[in-house]
Design an enzyme around this catalytic site. Structure first.
Site, PDB file in Angstrom:
ATOM      1  N   LYS A  65       0.841  -1.206   0.000  1.00  0.00           N
ATOM      2  CA  LYS A  65       0.000   0.000   0.000  1.00  0.00           C
ATOM      3  C   LYS A  65       0.879   1.261   0.000  1.00  0.00           C
ATOM      4  O   LYS A  65       0.698   2.150  -0.815  1.00  0.00           O
ATOM      5  CB  LYS A  65      -0.928   0.006   1.230  1.00  0.00           C
ATOM      6  CG  LYS A  65      -1.897  -1.172   1.242  1.00  0.00           C
ATOM      7  CD  LYS A  65      -2.862  -1.115   2.403  1.00  0.00           C
ATOM      8  CE  LYS A  65      -2.213  -1.311   3.765  1.00  0.00           C
ATOM      9  NZ  LYS A  65      -1.537  -2.617   3.940  1.00  0.00           N
ATOM     10  N   THR A  66       1.846   1.306   0.933  1.00  0.00           N
ATOM     11  CA  THR A  66       2.732   2.467   1.012  1.00  0.00           C
ATOM     12  C   THR A  66       3.576   2.570  -0.253  1.00  0.00           C
ATOM     13  O   THR A  66       3.827   3.665  -0.759  1.00  0.00           O
ATOM     14  CB  THR A  66       3.651   2.343   2.253  1.00  0.00           C
ATOM     15  OG1 THR A  66       2.826   2.108   3.395  1.00  0.00           O
ATOM     16  CG2 THR A  66       4.483   3.577   2.465  1.00  0.00           C
ATOM     17  N   ASP A 110      -1.435   7.169   6.042  1.00  0.00           N
ATOM     18  CA  ASP A 110      -1.402   5.738   6.345  1.00  0.00           C
ATOM     19  C   ASP A 110      -2.349   5.453   7.516  1.00  0.00           C
ATOM     20  O   ASP A 110      -2.611   6.359   8.321  1.00  0.00           O
ATOM     21  CB  ASP A 110       0.041   5.356   6.729  1.00  0.00           C
ATOM     22  CG  ASP A 110       0.281   3.867   6.590  1.00  0.00           C
ATOM     23  OD1 ASP A 110      -0.593   3.160   6.060  1.00  0.00           O
ATOM     24  OD2 ASP A 110       1.357   3.413   7.029  1.00  0.00           O
ATOM     25  N   THR A 159      -5.581  -1.000   6.914  1.00  0.00           N
ATOM     26  CA  THR A 159      -5.642  -2.452   7.061  1.00  0.00           C
ATOM     27  C   THR A 159      -7.061  -2.848   7.483  1.00  0.00           C
ATOM     28  O   THR A 159      -7.381  -4.021   7.543  1.00  0.00           O
ATOM     29  CB  THR A 159      -4.655  -2.917   8.158  1.00  0.00           C
ATOM     30  OG1 THR A 159      -4.804  -2.052   9.287  1.00  0.00           O
ATOM     31  CG2 THR A 159      -3.223  -2.870   7.668  1.00  0.00           C
ATOM     32  N   ARG A 218       6.751  -7.943   2.524  1.00  0.00           N
ATOM     33  CA  ARG A 218       7.561  -7.439   3.642  1.00  0.00           C
ATOM     34  C   ARG A 218       8.202  -8.597   4.398  1.00  0.00           C
ATOM     35  O   ARG A 218       9.366  -8.523   4.805  1.00  0.00           O
ATOM     36  CB  ARG A 218       6.718  -6.597   4.598  1.00  0.00           C
ATOM     37  CG  ARG A 218       7.553  -6.080   5.768  1.00  0.00           C
ATOM     38  CD  ARG A 218       6.788  -5.217   6.731  1.00  0.00           C
ATOM     39  NE  ARG A 218       6.455  -3.935   6.145  1.00  0.00           N
ATOM     40  CZ  ARG A 218       5.271  -3.363   6.261  1.00  0.00           C
ATOM     41  NH1 ARG A 218       4.320  -3.953   6.944  1.00  0.00           N
ATOM     42  NH2 ARG A 218       5.036  -2.206   5.700  1.00  0.00           N
TER      43      ARG A 218
HETATM   44  P1  ADP Z   1       2.046  -1.817   3.370  1.00  0.00           P
HETATM   45  O1  ADP Z   1       2.045  -0.316   3.221  1.00  0.00           O
HETATM   46  O2  ADP Z   1       0.922  -2.474   2.619  1.00  0.00           O
HETATM   47  O3  ADP Z   1       2.108  -2.282   4.797  1.00  0.00           O
HETATM   48  P2  ADP Z   1       4.613  -1.632   2.043  1.00  0.00           P
HETATM   49  O4  ADP Z   1       4.222  -0.909   0.785  1.00  0.00           O
HETATM   50  O5  ADP Z   1       5.326  -0.834   3.076  1.00  0.00           O
HETATM   51  O6  ADP Z   1       3.348  -2.387   2.671  1.00  0.00           O
HETATM   52  O7  ADP Z   1       5.498  -2.892   1.596  1.00  0.00           O
HETATM   53  C1  ADP Z   1       6.489  -3.459   2.438  1.00  0.00           C
HETATM   54  C2  ADP Z   1       7.725  -3.788   1.640  1.00  0.00           C
HETATM   55  O8  ADP Z   1       7.420  -4.872   0.758  1.00  0.00           O
HETATM   56  C3  ADP Z   1       8.206  -2.643   0.745  1.00  0.00           C
HETATM   57  O9  ADP Z   1       9.266  -1.923   1.360  1.00  0.00           O
HETATM   58  C4  ADP Z   1       8.718  -3.329  -0.492  1.00  0.00           C
HETATM   59  O10 ADP Z   1      10.109  -3.570  -0.387  1.00  0.00           O
HETATM   60  C5  ADP Z   1       8.000  -4.654  -0.516  1.00  0.00           C
HETATM   61  N1  ADP Z   1       6.925  -4.704  -1.522  1.00  0.00           N
HETATM   62  C6  ADP Z   1       5.608  -4.500  -1.311  1.00  0.00           C
HETATM   63  N2  ADP Z   1       4.903  -4.662  -2.435  1.00  0.00           N
HETATM   64  C7  ADP Z   1       5.791  -4.979  -3.398  1.00  0.00           C
HETATM   65  C8  ADP Z   1       5.667  -5.286  -4.802  1.00  0.00           C
HETATM   66  N3  ADP Z   1       4.479  -5.301  -5.418  1.00  0.00           N
HETATM   67  N4  ADP Z   1       6.802  -5.571  -5.482  1.00  0.00           N
HETATM   68  C9  ADP Z   1       7.987  -5.570  -4.859  1.00  0.00           C
HETATM   69  N5  ADP Z   1       8.177  -5.307  -3.543  1.00  0.00           N
HETATM   70  C10 ADP Z   1       7.088  -5.012  -2.823  1.00  0.00           C
END
Ligand code: ADP
Length: 341
Positions: A65-66, A110, A159, A218
């Site tokens: 998401k981030t 977020d 989430t 992650r």
């Molecule tokens: P969320 O915001 O959903 O908790 P993040 O966007 O922070 O998750 O993702 C966590 C880590 O996972 C990121 O730092 C990145 O390295 C990796 N990641 C997430 N989605 C992808 C993707 N589609 N392709 C490659 N790496 C990803």
């Protein structure tokens, strides 16, 4: 101010996160449908020179998401301001973000479900009319000031989409749900990130790390870093399947991706409660932990992996859990089965 910054463990984790996070949407693996829809929206907004419609991402932690929220402004060539629902406790906390906005820039919030109702109300006019009405003072001295904002895009991530109020949810033009990743997609992420971390890795080792990463990028990144450390410390730094297996075993990650706490949960349920049904409070007491920790951190993956089921009478281990843990289901005969979950 010229003060040297001392790096703590969390700063270092942030640093690694920055290294591994894809910088452009095209570098992201998987989520193809989301990618296609967002690419079209970004392209159209760019051509019309208008702000992109507000976007809400929802889905479990660690799925990107981030990453999407950081990549989108880059695609648009606009700045991004980042905040979090927990940090926006009062309307005044929102003001600096809104007044700093530049034309068509992005504000990312977020965990947006954590915004209190009083703050949320300011967001409504900000999102719809690019305007905020500030109330200054109290009682008869209260004055309302109308401020016009630059047109902008709000990107929210959550989430818990269900906790968002309907008026806020309806103000997002695009709503995207992020799903778990396949083993092939995670393996691709592990291979790319090994290269970013400058470690060599065999394809079968990358697939093994992927399989044990709970379908979550992650977690795959964290497992890869643990395996890399093991390879550096115990051999020549290259990650072979044998090294990956040894490292994961050492970090207590089993073949299904369960960690120590997951296994303790299943072991308690099977050994102490005969496999259930058992109430969550009873399980938590036996494990000397809190029921919230178990429901938020441990159970989601066990439920998704069909190792655990929730019934009106409590938690039960499945046959698959019994086989995996090698502990037979004998049935719960104790009083705790009367406790509802
Ligand atoms: P969320 O915001 O959903 O908790 P993040 O966007 O922070 O998750 O993702 C966590 C880590 O996972 C990121 O730092 C990145 O390295 C990796 N990641 C997430 N989605 C992808 C993707 N589609 N392709 C490659 N790496 C990803």
């Amino acid at each position: 101010m010229n003060r040297e910054k001392i790096l703590g463990p969390s700063d270092m984790a942030d640093d690694d996160d920055r290294t591994l996070r894809p910088q452009r949407m095209a570098d992201m693996v998987g989520q193809r449908e989301v990618f296609e829809r967002l690419s079209i929206a970004v392209d159209a907004a760019g051509k019309r020179e208008e702000p992109l419609g507000h976007i809400l991402f929802d889905g479990p932690p660690g799925l990107g998401k981030t990453t999407f929220a950081i990549c989108i402004p880059r695609e648009l060539g606009v700045p991004v301001e980042m905040s979090s629902g927990a940090a926006l406790k009062a309307p005044k906390d929102l003001i600096p973000y809104l007044t700093n906005l530049q034309t068509n820039s992005v504000l990312f919030i977020d965990e947006i479900h954590r915004i209190p109702a009083a703050v949320e109300e300011y967001l409504y006019t900000a999102m719809e009319d690019f305007r905020i009405d500030l109330v200054l003072g109290e009682g008869i001295n209260a004055r309302t000031i109308n401020m016009t904002l630059q047109p902008f895009t709000l990107i929210g991530a959550t989430t818990r989409a269900g906790m968002l109020s309907a008026p806020l949810r309806d103000r997002f033009q695009l709503r995207e749900h992020l799903d778990f990743y396949s083993d092939d997609e995670l393996s691709e992420i592990v291979l790319r990130n090994a290269s970013k971390l400058q470690v060599s890795i065999d394809d079968d080792a990358a697939m093994e790390i992927a399989r044990r990463s709970r379908s979550t990028p992650r977690i795959a990144n964290n497992r890869l870093k643990c395996v890399r450390d093991y390879a550096t410390s115990k051999s020549d730094g290259h990650i072979s399947l044998e090294i990956a297996n040894k490292a994961l075993a050492m970090w207590d990650i089993d073949t299904l991706g369960l960690d120590k706490q997951d296994r303790r949960y299943l072991e308690t349920l099977l050994r102490v409660f005969g496999g259930g049904p058992a109430g969550i409070e009873s399980i938590a007491h036996t494990m000397n932990t809190s029921a919230d920790t178990l429901t938020d951190e441990v159970e989601p993956f066990l439920l998704r992996s069909e190792l655990l089921i929730r019934t009106p009478r409590g938690r039960s281990a499945t046959l698959q859990a019994s086989t995996h843990m090698d502990i037979p289901i004998t049935g719960n005969t104790g009083d705790n089965q009367k406790e509802l979950f």
